[in-house]
Design an enzyme around this catalytic site. Structure first.
Site, mmCIF file in Angstrom:
data_model
loop_
_atom_site.group_PDB
_atom_site.id
_atom_site.type_symbol
_atom_site.label_atom_id
_atom_site.label_comp_id
_atom_site.label_asym_id
_atom_site.label_seq_id
_atom_site.Cartn_x
_atom_site.Cartn_y
_atom_site.Cartn_z
ATOM 1 N N PRO A 1 -31.175 -63.822 57.535
ATOM 2 C CA PRO A 1 -31.275 -62.890 58.665
ATOM 3 C C PRO A 1 -30.239 -63.203 59.745
ATOM 4 O O PRO A 1 -30.045 -64.364 60.103
ATOM 5 C CB PRO A 1 -32.688 -63.126 59.208
ATOM 6 C CG PRO A 1 -33.377 -64.005 58.231
ATOM 7 C CD PRO A 1 -32.347 -64.666 57.394
ATOM 8 N N GLU A 2 -29.566 -62.170 60.206
ATOM 9 C CA GLU A 2 -28.584 -62.329 61.288
ATOM 10 C C GLU A 2 -29.167 -61.699 62.546
ATOM 11 O O GLU A 2 -30.342 -61.313 62.551
ATOM 12 C CB GLU A 2 -27.258 -61.665 60.867
ATOM 13 C CG GLU A 2 -26.730 -62.241 59.551
ATOM 14 C CD GLU A 2 -25.425 -61.617 59.070
ATOM 15 O OE1 GLU A 2 -24.624 -61.172 59.909
ATOM 16 O OE2 GLU A 2 -25.211 -61.570 57.847
#
Ligand code: ZN
Length: 275
Positions: free
Chosen positions: A2-3
């Site tokens: 996840p960014e």
């Protein structure tokens, strides 16, 4: 992994689902995941109210009453969900926060890389990568002066510059590739060779890309889900990431995939020429 847009989406979901609820009990099923050690971690959080859910870069910061903040990093596969207490635990549910309304906030992590550090509020920026984290990618914090100075004072490939959390917080492999395509910059272009116009366009592209991705509730590549159990849809708006062999949305040239800084990197060889 996840960014920023995915973590921000999780943050918004958690804020809506668990803010103002009280943790009655904590169950730790994989003790390496938490710090301090599980008996202390669980004891300290008992009967604490969830006051706020913040984000800095890819870190979630959950504030509890009693002056506690939990720093949570999802790493590769971490997910939060809120479910009814009588629902059986999943195989990869590692930390469970039993809430006063009869629901559970559960942290699930198939690869067990995620970590939760409970600290005194105010000390969260001494934890891991938060100590050296760069500015949030927003117009007020990521100024043109800052970005220009950091790029010009280094001879680094642009992909690796964008992935460096101490330069800019929140970008990872997907959004670094996308931002470079939007800015027409080759992933291996050296940072101090960028023109003023390129730097300005790069900065605008970062803001625009992350905004659009947050609006789409992030990108679902493997198994990422928001806290409310829904998948993000930004994968439908990607221009280069995982599009190798497909035509560039701007010029029709086939997108290529190379390795840069050990990461699979996608770009258009016509739009993003290495100088
Ligand atoms: Zn192109």
């Amino acid at each position: 992994m996840p960014e920023l847009p995915e973590v921000e989406t999780v943050r918004r979901g958690l804020e809506a689902l668990v803010k103002d609820k009280i943790v009655k009990k904590v169950v730790v099923r994989y003790s390496k995941m938490v710090s301090p050690e599980a008996p202390v971690f669980t004891k300290e959080l008992e009967n604490k109210k969830i006051l706020d859910v913040r984000r800095r870069g890819k870190y979630l910061l959950i504030d509890f009453s009693g002056n506690y903040t939990m720093v949570s990093h999802l790493r590769m596969e971490g997910k939060y969900s809120v479910v009814a207490r009588d629902e059986a635990y999943g195989k990869h549910d590692h930390v469970i926060f039993e809430l006063d309304d009869g629901s559970d906030l559960r942290y699930n992590d198939t690869r067990k890389f995620g970590r939760m550090n409970l600290v005194t509020t105010g000390e969260e920026f001494q934890i891991g990568g938060l100590k050296t984290i760069g500015p949030e990618p927003q117009p007020e914090t990521l100024t043109l002066e800052y970005l220009t100075q950091q790029l010009r004072s280094r001879k680094r490939g642009m992909k690796s510059f964008l992935l460096d959390q101490s330069m800019i917080a929140g970008l990872g492999n997907i959004y670094a590739d996308e931002v470079l395509w939007l800015s027409k910059i080759h992933p291996q272009q050296i940072s101090n060779s960028l023109t003023d116009d390129e730097i300005a366009l790069l900065r605008e592209s970062i803001f625009e890309e992350l905004q659009l991705a947050i609006e789409a509730k992030g990108t679902t590549v493997f198994s990422y889900l928001n806290a409310d159990g829904h998948a993000g849809s930004f994968q439908n708006q990607l221009h280069v990431y995982h599009r190798q062999g497909l035509p560039c949305h701007r010029c029709g040239t086939l997108i290529e995939r190379i390795k840069v800084a050990q990461r699979g990197t996608h770009f258009c060889p016509h739009c993003q020429v290495l100088r």
